[in-house]
Design a protein around this motif. Structure first.
Motif, PDB file in Angstrom:
ATOM      1  N   ILE A   1       0.837  -1.204   0.000  1.00  0.00           N
ATOM      2  CA  ILE A   1       0.000   0.000   0.000  1.00  0.00           C
ATOM      3  C   ILE A   1       0.867   1.247   0.000  1.00  0.00           C
ATOM      4  CG2 ILE A   1      -1.667   1.330   1.354  1.00  0.00           C
ATOM      5  CD1 ILE A   1      -2.838  -1.331   2.294  1.00  0.00           C
ATOM      6  N   ALA A   2       1.950   1.242   0.787  1.00  0.00           N
ATOM      7  CA  ALA A   2       2.852   2.385   0.819  1.00  0.00           C
ATOM      8  C   ALA A   2       3.453   2.630  -0.565  1.00  0.00           C
ATOM      9  CB  ALA A   2       3.958   2.146   1.843  1.00  0.00           C
ATOM     10  N   ARG A   3       3.827   1.539  -1.263  1.00  0.00           N
ATOM     11  CA  ARG A   3       4.382   1.706  -2.608  1.00  0.00           C
ATOM     12  C   ARG A   3       3.347   2.294  -3.549  1.00  0.00           C
ATOM     13  NH1 ARG A   3       4.598  -3.175  -4.034  1.00  0.00           N
ATOM     14  NH2 ARG A   3       6.562  -3.711  -2.971  1.00  0.00           N
ATOM     15  N   GLU A   4       2.105   1.834  -3.445  1.00  0.00           N
ATOM     16  CA  GLU A   4       1.039   2.334  -4.329  1.00  0.00           C
ATOM     17  C   GLU A   4       0.815   3.826  -4.114  1.00  0.00           C
ATOM     18  OE1 GLU A   4      -3.769   1.681  -4.927  1.00  0.00           O
ATOM     19  OE2 GLU A   4      -2.553   0.139  -3.942  1.00  0.00           O
ATOM     20  N   ILE A   5       0.757   4.232  -2.864  1.00  0.00           N
ATOM     21  CA  ILE A   5       0.541   5.645  -2.568  1.00  0.00           C
ATOM     22  C   ILE A   5       1.746   6.473  -3.021  1.00  0.00           C
ATOM     23  CG2 ILE A   5       0.184   7.321  -0.706  1.00  0.00           C
ATOM     24  CD1 ILE A   5      -1.283   5.140   0.839  1.00  0.00           C
ATOM     25  N   PHE A   6       2.958   5.928  -2.859  1.00  0.00           N
ATOM     26  CA  PHE A   6       4.155   6.643  -3.306  1.00  0.00           C
ATOM     27  C   PHE A   6       4.131   6.858  -4.823  1.00  0.00           C
ATOM     28  CE2 PHE A   6       8.425   6.582  -5.074  1.00  0.00           C
ATOM     29  CZ  PHE A   6       9.045   7.590  -4.345  1.00  0.00           C
ATOM     30  N   ILE A   7       3.706   5.849  -5.560  1.00  0.00           N
ATOM     31  CA  ILE A   7       3.630   5.985  -7.015  1.00  0.00           C
ATOM     32  C   ILE A   7       2.614   7.063  -7.404  1.00  0.00           C
ATOM     33  CG2 ILE A   7       2.974   4.782  -9.141  1.00  0.00           C
ATOM     34  CD1 ILE A   7       4.101   2.227  -7.893  1.00  0.00           C
ATOM     35  N   GLU A   8       1.493   7.118  -6.708  1.00  0.00           N
ATOM     36  CA  GLU A   8       0.515   8.178  -6.971  1.00  0.00           C
ATOM     37  C   GLU A   8       1.144   9.546  -6.728  1.00  0.00           C
ATOM     38  OE1 GLU A   8      -2.870   7.540  -4.552  1.00  0.00           O
ATOM     39  OE2 GLU A   8      -3.475   5.656  -5.535  1.00  0.00           O
ATOM     40  N   GLY A   9       1.881   9.688  -5.646  1.00  0.00           N
ATOM     41  CA  GLY A   9       2.528  10.960  -5.352  1.00  0.00           C
ATOM     42  C   GLY A   9       3.541  11.355  -6.414  1.00  0.00           C
ATOM     43  N   SER A  10       4.306  10.383  -6.916  1.00  0.00           N
ATOM     44  CA  SER A  10       5.304  10.678  -7.951  1.00  0.00           C
ATOM     45  C   SER A  10       4.632  11.123  -9.242  1.00  0.00           C
ATOM     46  CB  SER A  10       6.172   9.444  -8.194  1.00  0.00           C
ATOM     47  OG  SER A  10       6.881   9.099  -7.019  1.00  0.00           O
ATOM     48  N   GLU A  11       3.505  10.531  -9.569  1.00  0.00           N
ATOM     49  CA  GLU A  11       2.781  10.937 -10.774  1.00  0.00           C
ATOM     50  C   GLU A  11       2.214  12.351 -10.608  1.00  0.00           C
ATOM     51  OE1 GLU A  11       1.200  11.112 -14.466  1.00  0.00           O
ATOM     52  OE2 GLU A  11       2.648   9.676 -13.663  1.00  0.00           O
ATOM     53  N   LEU A  12       1.706  12.666  -9.446  1.00  0.00           N
ATOM     54  CA  LEU A  12       1.202  14.017  -9.184  1.00  0.00           C
ATOM     55  C   LEU A  12       2.337  15.040  -9.234  1.00  0.00           C
ATOM     56  CD1 LEU A  12      -1.241  13.167  -6.253  1.00  0.00           C
ATOM     57  CD2 LEU A  12      -1.903  14.019  -8.516  1.00  0.00           C
ATOM     58  N   ALA A  13       3.502  14.676  -8.721  1.00  0.00           N
ATOM     59  CA  ALA A  13       4.659  15.572  -8.779  1.00  0.00           C
ATOM     60  C   ALA A  13       5.072  15.815 -10.217  1.00  0.00           C
ATOM     61  CB  ALA A  13       5.802  14.992  -7.962  1.00  0.00           C
ATOM     62  N   ARG A  14       5.033  14.775 -11.024  1.00  0.00           N
ATOM     63  CA  ARG A  14       5.400  14.938 -12.429  1.00  0.00           C
ATOM     64  C   ARG A  14       4.471  15.917 -13.134  1.00  0.00           C
ATOM     65  NH1 ARG A  14       4.065  13.157 -17.252  1.00  0.00           N
ATOM     66  NH2 ARG A  14       2.292  11.994 -16.412  1.00  0.00           N
ATOM     67  N   GLN A  15       3.208  15.993 -12.669  1.00  0.00           N
ATOM     68  CA  GLN A  15       2.234  16.915 -13.248  1.00  0.00           C
ATOM     69  C   GLN A  15       2.316  18.309 -12.615  1.00  0.00           C
ATOM     70  OE1 GLN A  15      -1.593  15.066 -12.732  1.00  0.00           O
ATOM     71  NE2 GLN A  15      -0.983  13.152 -13.727  1.00  0.00           N
ATOM     72  N   GLY A  16       3.178  18.483 -11.621  1.00  0.00           N
ATOM     73  CA  GLY A  16       3.294  19.767 -10.944  1.00  0.00           C
ATOM     74  C   GLY A  16       2.235  20.017  -9.894  1.00  0.00           C
ATOM     75  N   ARG A  17       1.518  18.994  -9.475  1.00  0.00           N
ATOM     76  CA  ARG A  17       0.474  19.118  -8.461  1.00  0.00           C
ATOM     77  C   ARG A  17       1.101  18.795  -7.100  1.00  0.00           C
ATOM     78  NH1 ARG A  17      -4.088  15.337 -11.080  1.00  0.00           N
ATOM     79  NH2 ARG A  17      -5.200  15.898  -9.144  1.00  0.00           N
ATOM     80  N   TRP A  18       1.845  19.755  -6.608  1.00  0.00           N
ATOM     81  CA  TRP A  18       2.721  19.505  -5.468  1.00  0.00           C
ATOM     82  C   TRP A  18       1.964  19.328  -4.159  1.00  0.00           C
ATOM     83  CZ3 TRP A  18       7.322  17.895  -6.510  1.00  0.00           C
ATOM     84  CH2 TRP A  18       7.973  18.314  -7.680  1.00  0.00           C
ATOM     85  N   GLU A  19       0.868  20.022  -3.977  1.00  0.00           N
ATOM     86  CA  GLU A  19       0.106  19.860  -2.737  1.00  0.00           C
ATOM     87  C   GLU A  19      -0.392  18.426  -2.590  1.00  0.00           C
ATOM     88  OE1 GLU A  19      -0.404  21.806  -0.261  1.00  0.00           O
ATOM     89  OE2 GLU A  19       0.203  23.798  -0.963  1.00  0.00           O
ATOM     90  N   GLN A  20      -0.978  17.889  -3.643  1.00  0.00           N
ATOM     91  CA  GLN A  20      -1.481  16.524  -3.602  1.00  0.00           C
ATOM     92  C   GLN A  20      -0.329  15.522  -3.503  1.00  0.00           C
ATOM     93  OE1 GLN A  20      -2.326  18.930  -5.699  1.00  0.00           O
ATOM     94  NE2 GLN A  20      -4.450  18.740  -6.426  1.00  0.00           N
ATOM     95  N   ALA A  21       0.775  15.826  -4.192  1.00  0.00           N
ATOM     96  CA  ALA A  21       1.926  14.935  -4.120  1.00  0.00           C
ATOM     97  C   ALA A  21       2.476  14.868  -2.694  1.00  0.00           C
ATOM     98  CB  ALA A  21       3.001  15.401  -5.089  1.00  0.00           C
ATOM     99  N   ARG A  22       2.559  16.017  -2.042  1.00  0.00           N
ATOM    100  CA  ARG A  22       3.064  16.045  -0.669  1.00  0.00           C
ATOM    101  C   ARG A  22       2.180  15.214   0.258  1.00  0.00           C
ATOM    102  NH1 ARG A  22       2.419  21.622   1.911  1.00  0.00           N
ATOM    103  NH2 ARG A  22       0.400  20.697   2.437  1.00  0.00           N
ATOM    104  N   GLU A  23       0.870  15.312   0.062  1.00  0.00           N
ATOM    105  CA  GLU A  23      -0.048  14.543   0.907  1.00  0.00           C
ATOM    106  C   GLU A  23       0.170  13.038   0.701  1.00  0.00           C
ATOM    107  OE1 GLU A  23      -3.566  12.159   1.628  1.00  0.00           O
ATOM    108  OE2 GLU A  23      -2.931  12.789  -0.372  1.00  0.00           O
ATOM    109  N   ARG A  24       0.404  12.599  -0.538  1.00  0.00           N
ATOM    110  CA  ARG A  24       0.640  11.170  -0.804  1.00  0.00           C
ATOM    111  C   ARG A  24       1.960  10.715  -0.183  1.00  0.00           C
ATOM    112  NH1 ARG A  24      -3.619  12.512  -2.934  1.00  0.00           N
ATOM    113  NH2 ARG A  24      -4.720  11.344  -4.569  1.00  0.00           N
ATOM    114  N   TYR A  25       2.991  11.525  -0.281  1.00  0.00           N
ATOM    115  CA  TYR A  25       4.282  11.139   0.296  1.00  0.00           C
ATOM    116  C   TYR A  25       4.184  11.032   1.819  1.00  0.00           C
ATOM    117  CZ  TYR A  25       6.376  12.144  -4.264  1.00  0.00           C
ATOM    118  OH  TYR A  25       6.711  12.137  -5.607  1.00  0.00           O
TER     119      TYR A  25
END
Length: 328
Positions: free
Chosen positions: A40-64
């Motif tokens: 589950i941690a890996r899945e959430i981390f991958i979501e955060g990395s994809e959000l970071a790639r899109q520049g959606r840093w607030e959502q990425a930070r929450e996933r990390y």
């Protein structure tokens, strides 16, 4: 570090996680999370990395943050630091990069170490510092809040790292009024805030009660003074009114005597009217004498007799329909 370099680094981290599972799949101690938690941690981390790639840093930070709460991993620390830096949480980002650099060096994360080191150096120059000077500083129960967050008492004697921008400092303690101050911290600045605590005034409801309960004996005498002054008004008015009435009665009587002397005979209407006028003057004068005497008597009775006990109430006199009444 530029956002482009961070995105490239995070893309590499994402590829690392997806392809080789990286440190998130590393063998864990027996007391660590289960395989399901790691997945589950890996899945959430991958979501955060994809959000970071899109520049959606607030959502990425929450996933990390969520991924790191489930499974501690160096690559997640680094990625969280990047997201925090991009969202203005410079103090938090600095600590995330420092924590990443304290992790044992591993081939899977070694390429991120120079980037984290450079980012930490840049952040050290950008983070502001807040120095608090409190007076008094040794108050029991002292509580300091910055932007609503409580500052540990053990940390009050050190400059506190602060994100650039606007902040609010509040200081409170039992028995003191809250002191509050707004400030703006520029990047890399050192802000000194001086706050003085003032004691709270006694509550309005408790004040009169306290003063009444603790009034000295002299206070009771002073409160009774108006009653004594008021009690003298009636006898003085009787005395003054009686003297005035006596004077009026004498004047009426003298007019009656003069009229009787001018009457041509001792009998007749003129003589009767003069005698009636003289009698009226005597009646009025007598009433005035009674009123004045009553006033004098009341004044005398209002005074304490010599040698009388201090706590004994003086005799009271009152003039009513049945005449003068004296009460002891």
């Amino acid at each position: 570090m530029t956002p482009r370099r961070h995105r490239r680094a995070l893309a590499g981290a994402l590829a690392l996680v997806v392809a080789a599972a990286g440190v998130l799949s590393a063998p864990a101690p027996a007391a660590a999370q289960s395989a399901a938690d790691v997945a589950i941690a890996r899945e959430i981390f991958i979501e955060g990395s994809e959000l970071a790639r899109q520049g959606r840093w607030e959502q990425a930070r929450e996933r990390y943050e969520r991924s790191l709460a489930i499974k501690h991993a160096p690559i997640t620390l680094y990625s969280l630091g990047v997201a925090q830096q991009q969202t203005g949480q410079l103090v938090e980002a600095l600590e995330s990069f420092r924590a990443f650099l304290l992790e044992p060096s591993a081939p899977a994360t070694k390429e991120y170490e120079p980037l984290a080191r450079q980012a930490a150096q840049d952040l050290e120059r950008q983070v502001a510092a807040l120095e608090l000077r409190l007076s008094p500083a040794d108050v029991a129960g002292l509580e300091v809040k910055i932007d609503g967050g409580v500052v540990p008492a053990a940390a009050l004697d050190r400059p506190r790292p602060l994100n650039p921008g606007s902040h609010t400092v509040a200081v409170s303690a039992p028995g003191y009024r809250e002191a509050r101050r707004s400030l703006f911290a520029a990047p890399g600045s050192r802000v000194v805030v001086v706050l003085s605590l003032e004691r709270e005034a006694a509550s309005a409801s408790a004040g009169p009660r306290a003063s009444k309960a603790s009034a000295p004996p002299g206070g009771a005498a002073s409160s009774a003074a108006p009653d004594a002054a008021t009690s003298r008004v009636v006898p003085i008015a009787l005395l003054a009114g009686g003297l005035t009435t006596v004077a009026a009665g004498v004047a009426i009587g003298l007019l009656g005597v003069a009229s009787a002397s001018d009457a041509p005979t001792r009998d007749g209407d003129a003589a009767d009217a003069a005698r009636a006028q003289a009698l009226a003057g005597d009646v009025v004068a007598g009433a005035g004498i009674l009123a004045a005497g009553a006033g004098v008597l009341v004044l005398l009775l209002e005074r304490h007799p010599a040698g009388a006990p201090a706590g004994k109430a003086p005799p009271r006199a009152a003039l009513g329909p049945r005449g003068l009444t004296v009460r002891f």
